[in-house]
Design a protein around this motif. Structure first.
Motif, PDB file in Angstrom:
ATOM      1  N   GLY H 156       0.797  -1.231   0.000  1.00  0.00           N
ATOM      2  CA  GLY H 156       0.000   0.000   0.000  1.00  0.00           C
ATOM      3  C   GLY H 156       0.829   1.280   0.000  1.00  0.00           C
ATOM      4  O   GLY H 156       2.031   1.265   0.318  1.00  0.00           O
ATOM      5  N   VAL H 157       0.172   2.408  -0.318  1.00  0.00           N
ATOM      6  CA  VAL H 157       0.881   3.657  -0.561  1.00  0.00           C
ATOM      7  C   VAL H 157       1.478   4.283   0.690  1.00  0.00           C
ATOM      8  O   VAL H 157       2.320   5.170   0.585  1.00  0.00           O
ATOM      9  N   ALA H 158       1.060   3.837   1.888  1.00  0.00           N
ATOM     10  CA  ALA H 158       1.653   4.430   3.085  1.00  0.00           C
ATOM     11  C   ALA H 158       3.084   3.938   3.309  1.00  0.00           C
ATOM     12  O   ALA H 158       3.769   4.401   4.214  1.00  0.00           O
ATOM     13  N   HIS H 161       8.127   2.200  -0.387  1.00  0.00           N
ATOM     14  CA  HIS H 161       9.275   1.345  -0.688  1.00  0.00           C
ATOM     15  C   HIS H 161       8.851  -0.088  -0.967  1.00  0.00           C
ATOM     16  O   HIS H 161       9.479  -0.788  -1.744  1.00  0.00           O
ATOM     17  N   ARG H 162       7.760  -0.534  -0.329  1.00  0.00           N
ATOM     18  CA  ARG H 162       7.313  -1.904  -0.585  1.00  0.00           C
ATOM     19  C   ARG H 162       6.852  -2.063  -2.035  1.00  0.00           C
ATOM     20  O   ARG H 162       7.164  -3.027  -2.712  1.00  0.00           O
ATOM     21  N   LEU H 163       6.095  -1.096  -2.528  1.00  0.00           N
ATOM     22  CA  LEU H 163       5.649  -1.165  -3.922  1.00  0.00           C
ATOM     23  C   LEU H 163       6.844  -1.069  -4.859  1.00  0.00           C
ATOM     24  O   LEU H 163       6.966  -1.850  -5.814  1.00  0.00           O
ATOM     25  N   THR H 169       8.197  -7.088 -11.280  1.00  0.00           N
ATOM     26  CA  THR H 169       6.821  -7.297 -11.712  1.00  0.00           C
ATOM     27  C   THR H 169       6.293  -6.044 -12.405  1.00  0.00           C
ATOM     28  O   THR H 169       5.596  -6.124 -13.423  1.00  0.00           O
ATOM     29  N   LEU H 170       6.623  -4.878 -11.855  1.00  0.00           N
ATOM     30  CA  LEU H 170       6.170  -3.622 -12.472  1.00  0.00           C
ATOM     31  C   LEU H 170       6.670  -3.503 -13.902  1.00  0.00           C
ATOM     32  O   LEU H 170       5.978  -3.004 -14.787  1.00  0.00           O
ATOM     33  N   GLU H 171       7.888  -3.968 -14.122  1.00  0.00           N
ATOM     34  CA  GLU H 171       8.450  -3.843 -15.465  1.00  0.00           C
ATOM     35  C   GLU H 171       7.913  -4.874 -16.436  1.00  0.00           C
ATOM     36  O   GLU H 171       7.777  -4.608 -17.627  1.00  0.00           O
ATOM     37  N   ALA H 172       7.555  -6.072 -15.912  1.00  0.00           N
ATOM     38  CA  ALA H 172       7.320  -7.188 -16.813  1.00  0.00           C
ATOM     39  C   ALA H 172       5.864  -7.469 -17.151  1.00  0.00           C
ATOM     40  O   ALA H 172       5.563  -7.957 -18.241  1.00  0.00           O
ATOM     41  N   ALA H 173       4.931  -7.166 -16.237  1.00  0.00           N
ATOM     42  CA  ALA H 173       3.559  -7.643 -16.430  1.00  0.00           C
ATOM     43  C   ALA H 173       2.877  -6.937 -17.598  1.00  0.00           C
ATOM     44  O   ALA H 173       3.177  -5.787 -17.910  1.00  0.00           O
ATOM     45  N   THR H 174       1.931  -7.634 -18.227  1.00  0.00           N
ATOM     46  CA  THR H 174       1.178  -7.036 -19.347  1.00  0.00           C
ATOM     47  C   THR H 174      -0.091  -6.345 -18.882  1.00  0.00           C
ATOM     48  O   THR H 174      -0.581  -5.436 -19.551  1.00  0.00           O
ATOM     49  N   VAL H 190       0.290   2.926  -9.027  1.00  0.00           N
ATOM     50  CA  VAL H 190       0.747   1.941 -10.010  1.00  0.00           C
ATOM     51  C   VAL H 190       0.577   2.507 -11.419  1.00  0.00           C
ATOM     52  O   VAL H 190       1.487   2.438 -12.253  1.00  0.00           O
ATOM     53  N   GLY H 191      -0.590   3.088 -11.681  1.00  0.00           N
ATOM     54  CA  GLY H 191      -0.853   3.650 -13.009  1.00  0.00           C
ATOM     55  C   GLY H 191       0.123   4.753 -13.373  1.00  0.00           C
ATOM     56  O   GLY H 191       0.363   5.019 -14.560  1.00  0.00           O
ATOM     57  N   GLY H 192       0.684   5.424 -12.378  1.00  0.00           N
ATOM     58  CA  GLY H 192       1.675   6.456 -12.657  1.00  0.00           C
ATOM     59  C   GLY H 192       3.052   5.887 -12.944  1.00  0.00           C
ATOM     60  O   GLY H 192       3.900   6.560 -13.533  1.00  0.00           O
TER      61      GLY H 192
END
Lengths: 249, 249, 249, 249, 249, 249, 249, 249
Positions: H156-158, H161-163, H169-174, H190-192
């Motif tokens: 979560g956004v609080a 660093h965890r995200l 995964t952020l780089e690879a997923a479709t 995430v969308g940003g």
């Protein structure tokens, strides 16, 4: 009846110039007449720097000029909120000492230099350029209360690098005013990065399901970050006052 | 990669043991791995007294025990919110060091004495006896963060004399947590009497048009008194954290 | 400090037994300590018949017994709202003087005969049989305040002849408490037939779009009949108090 | 068919000038034709002073003039609500006897002196200066119904001393109309100070989460003070009518 | 007083056995006493087949048995809505003539064969299997009113071929009851295919943003197809009555 | 492909002028191309009198003229809803055959006399004079569909005698369109007096808690009278269509 | 600091021109300064065709011109949303390369031909002619991102044959953008016919209970067809971006 | 009638064994009978791997077993949503081939190995541990449709660093399924960071002003990041289907 009056009355009682019964009668209504000084430290605090504030909406230029003059005569600085350009022009033609801040829709008069006893610098962040007017209302309010302030505008969560670029402010500020419309996620992200109080201000920026700021408000109230509290939609002034109160040494 | 690792890497670069290109490659991902320390002063702050907090709802007693033990091993105090009596009993049979506060539905473990560097005493007020559980959640949270706290319960606006009877607390506290259900008018009245920050907590106490605390929430957000900010309905914990952050010297 | 204390203090001042300064110091805090009697005519009014009222929800049987005993000792009648059958049984085993009214969920204790100085009879109408519990809460509250009351139940607008059959009550009553769920139209119709105050009580009776009484509430607030004012959903007690206040001579 | 007609019909029956069957046929429809007098004491009440009332919104100046003239011819005073300045000017050019009250947006015509049989004086309080128009609508309505009225404006809860300064009115009035926007807390505070009926009027004053008066309305419906009932948002007229009905001897 | 009584009274007048004045006095209250027959064609209609209806929720089995027996004695069929299995079992042990329909939660008693004068067959469609209980409530209500009915269940818009497979019913029915939860789109599609009245019933089937049927209700009220009108959420009974009224020859 | 085309294709198949395979290929897409006639009885119904309807909002005068001309050329009458005076003037200068009804905001063109096969007369009632525009929209829609209609305006529930004065219409009509704003109680009262279908139309008349017609809508959906169904707020046109469909023999 | 800077810094380290300690100091802040390139594939993606997007509401023509020029200089195409005719004219007089699309309220500048690598054609459907502006906003956004698009307008569910007439598009498209106001049922019907993703866009078209698009939104969120996801009310731009992202090869 | 039947019919026409008129008559109803295959590519798609899906809520274990057996006999895999532990146990005693996933409340039966033709890996992220059940519902749905999936829970956004730690995964997923309750800010963040489609799922996790997931829903609909679309509250299944549709090659 003020303290002087009370002393006088008791002197009369002691001197037998007034009966105990009549003194009781007069004292019975004292709480009502004098509760003003019972407002604890309020007036004193005001004298330490907070300007007198008028809610400009629904007041005529004439009313604003009259009340302002009276406050200025008493040595108070004046802050009038929600004054659009037309009304400001009308006021300023009669009250040239006043200054208008069109973006923030504030009208200010400084008769005295304000110098608050502060703990540090207050940060004002906002998510998008459309949120700037509310952020400016907060910023100017803080300045009118004599506190130093730094701003970071257009640092919304859809571009995290912009917020993270404000590292110095994030590290240094004692309080944060965070302004955001639409989904209102910025206060959560700021609250997750710092460990100092965040005053969140939802704005009515958006359309459709933003419902005039409701979406942003709910987002902020449900923030999963600790340290976040919230004020009314578009209430930059209120957030500025809260932040300045927190920042007072 | 921590600072030590970074130093090591750069030493290797200087010593020519690693090519510049490979060093760039490794540094490229560094922000993700180390952003933890980028959370500015967060961890340091925690070490200064804030307990680790678990949201107890939806967690099994076993999960609470496991996570608590790990935190305790790391020297942290633990605060678990929203733990009812049954769950608390189950946790306490495995974790006898823990203490349950049934009214506030909090479970706490103190491994270390907490002593925050404070500016003064925090006041917690609530309007009715039904609001006491939320007020207690705030009070215990504040205590767990190492701040002194004074309470004034059942001082709702329908009997002003009770609130005004809390004169000493009104005069002395540095921050106010004000808890109220139903019409939620108490924070406005307190905010009108003092010139320090008021953290308002709406509660779900009421029926019919209280709509689970919505009436109180709206009342607080529309407060005509300056200095009032608001947290989520029934969020005594959140208000306690905000107040303690404000009160930190 | 009560009036007696004030007299004593002033006597001491007159007698020179206490300095004026110390008297000022003590009087400075007097408003807070004594505002109780400043509640104008409140206590006197209560002594004229209004019972002391407890909100039963969230109180244990033990708490109800304790508070009731203290009030009874002071000569007050007691009215406890929202007491279900189980809680009532527990209370009554310790407090056999109390009486439970299961439909209205009220628990009452009469230590003294109540005899209010009234202007006339209060009418309590309700639209459907499911609204009777709320109507009974109003009726018993009115009786506990010493006012005569007449009821007309199940006189909803879908069968106008039933309401019009209550002609005598319609002609004679000084105030009307009108209770209705679902579409909440009855107060408008009563308000169109009479020219005396109508206190409307929406109930949570209904399903789907009744939204827990919201439909009835909105209907009553938008009444096109003059003389209608509204209390909270299911608040039969509140309506009874308003009606009794109006009916006081 | 009125009473005279009924007498005549029965005389014809007695005289055998009309068959019983035909009389039954004519009487069968009588309830519909004459229910007007079944409105119990309504017309009589009106003749005792209540003016005829028109809802001005959506009516043309011409319509207002026509209806007013007809009512004036019948000896009635006239009260037209929600008339803005432009419409008022148009009406007044044709109906110079009428008077416009721009703040309250009321237009009044007095053909007859109104003198109601009253129990006492009605108090009209409002919280802020922006609430004054609604308060004035209530005040003028009360006056048009022939009742004495006293006002206390700008006595909101953020400055309790102002309300407590209205001690005499608080002690003396028989009914209270209390007008407030934003958080709508004033009726609760007044209701806690007095033991007489409080008619609360929420106003649409505010912004953001005031949601056009909803916040104030919910606050008032959830009032923890007994004796408070509520009318529609901005409905000063309705509150005035309720208060006058209560105040009628 | 019924027609017979009126005839008798007028005979007395003609015979001089009662004075005209006393007859006027008695007739003055007649509208109230007899408005029942003034309900135009209501009772006649009922005698043509509509059963007497009880709202079962909140009534005890004993109450249901008592009222049903009285209605049965008067020759009426009885329809009790919202009766769950437990309550039905209790009723049926005392009233074995009654029949329970668990899916529709209806309890029925037929003392007389119902045979309405109909224009054709009524169609009851529903979108999903979870909507069947509400559809069945409509179907059984229609049958109890003596009308022929055909059903098409599980014909929601996500599989248009199923609805279009109901071609014969679509072509033949005189009225349509269309039941749907979730997005509530089925009535629009049916209304676009036929040119006869569609009575739409939203159901509380769904989760999340279905908000207990609100989504379906809004969908139906905004239907872009002409001929669609709507009843309350889950109100299969009401839709059945509307459809039967429309279908009456 | 229409029926003629299908016949031709099959003739070609029979004559061997086209292979079975190619015929299958062409028929495969036939459902899409011809589903129009699959709309059961729709077109036939339209030819029996229903005018073609345009939603005027958001269409330019030019678009309205163009579409109308095409419909007129095809022999259809035309009904355009929501056309204000300015737009109507623009349309009428190009389309002098059209007629504007400013109150109802309808624009109509009659190329053919409409004569529906009806069961009786439709009644249109409305509660207040401000509801008349919506009632007129319903009345004119009904007339354009060839049905006889009677109106009873300003018969709201705050003056029951006015409604009861419409006895003849109440007794005679086959369907009722009942239009009301504010609390929306009129359909319930009408539904309690008659035993024929009532199509209820909430209007946006009101202020404050009428919430643009929501209060009236909820009131109608929760009607305790059987036989009431509801259309969208201010949808006089939709109610007229429903009523006419019901009234078709 | 970009990659080049990092290389340079490390070269300095290797050459001993900067101490390791100073290099650590400079790298410590690197994450903040360079996280931009950490946005994974974002910039690369943009360079592949997505235009830079400005939210036009609340920006002056001058601001739009300035920002556009800067983006054009960098070789980006530009898409400005929510630009009305007046603002567009002002922009275009300074920026004649720009093109305005009045229906969609978009302003576009193409400096470079966009050619995305696509999987197929995107379909844009809308229910009524009033929904066309939002559909056009989606269509033009898709085109600006370099994807082929086909439209089917005015194919709402009240006339199924029109939608089914779009068979070829239904069979061929890879993604569907489905735009609808009022009851918002079209996405469900499309989602039931195809097995590819449907991006649903509610519009604010409608009146009364459409509540500015809320009815359509809720309908779409509750769609019983799989494969439907939803964007904000009137957000044609957002739906276009989602569809283009899905369609990217 | 299927294609074979159509061929046969046309052969009969060609052979003169059936008249053209009778053939027209039979073909007239063909669209209804065969629209099934008109569902374009639906059935084919299903045969490519999508399991048959049952909504488990409101179905008895017996019903679930019966329908599942029939689907299994037809060679389909089965996915039953919203099955709690008790119901699952009952089903599994009769259907031991089924597997229950208690966290996701899913029951699955695999008769055939599913192997979809995919574009890449789908990512499922969720904000807090309380959101895991909904995330698991999405993950298992995706797996049942034959797509590879990676998860990142409690990001979560609080605690950014965890995200950011999920870089790979952020780089690879479709496609991204992003699940969040409370303020629902995670999809925006995430969308940003990525430029691929984000399917956002609000959950009912939270209390007070989360209003059962409404706060999270509004936050997601107002996301300032492009590429985000939203499904119903707690609808992990629906998000999984959308993501799998997008990921199909």
């Amino acid at each position: 009846m003020n303290k002087q009056g009370l002393l006088g009355l008791l002197e009369e009682v002691r001197a037998g110039e007034i009966s105990v019964e009549r003194a009781v009668e007069r004292l019975k209504h004292w709480p009502y007449e004098d509760l003003g000084f019972a407002r604890v430290d309020h007036h004193r605090a005001l004298r330490q720097g907070r300007p007198e504030v008028l809610y400009g909406e629904g007041k005529t230029p004439g009313q604003i000029v009259d009340i302002s003059r009276r406050l200025m005569a008493a040595g108070s600085n004046v802050l009038v909120t929600r004054v659009d350009e037309a009304k400001a022009a009308a006021v300023r033609s009669d009250l040239p000492e006043s200054e208008h801040h069109p973006l923030a829709r504030l009208l200010t008069v400084k008769v005295d230099e304000v110098k608050a006893d502060c703990r540090g610098t207050i940060a004002v962040f906002c998510a998008g350029t459309s949120d700037v007017p509310v952020a400016e209302e907060a910023r100017l309010t803080i300045e009118m209360m004599g506190h130093p302030v730094k701003t970071g505008y257009d640092v919304g969560v859809a571009g995290l690098h912009r917020l993270l670029g404000e590292r110095e402010t994030l590290e240094a500020a004692t309080v944060f005013v965070v302004v955001a419309g639409m989904e209102g996620a910025l206060p959560s992200v700021v609250g997750g990065l710092v460990d100092r109080p965040v005053v969140a201000v939802p704005t009515s920026v958006g359309y459709g399901t933003s419902f005039g700021g409701l979406a942003a408000l709910l987002g902020m109230l449900n923030s999963c970050a600790a340290g976040v509290s919230v004020v009314n939609i578009d209430n930059g002034f209120g957030a500025g006052v809260v932040a300045a109160m927190i920042n007072r040494a």
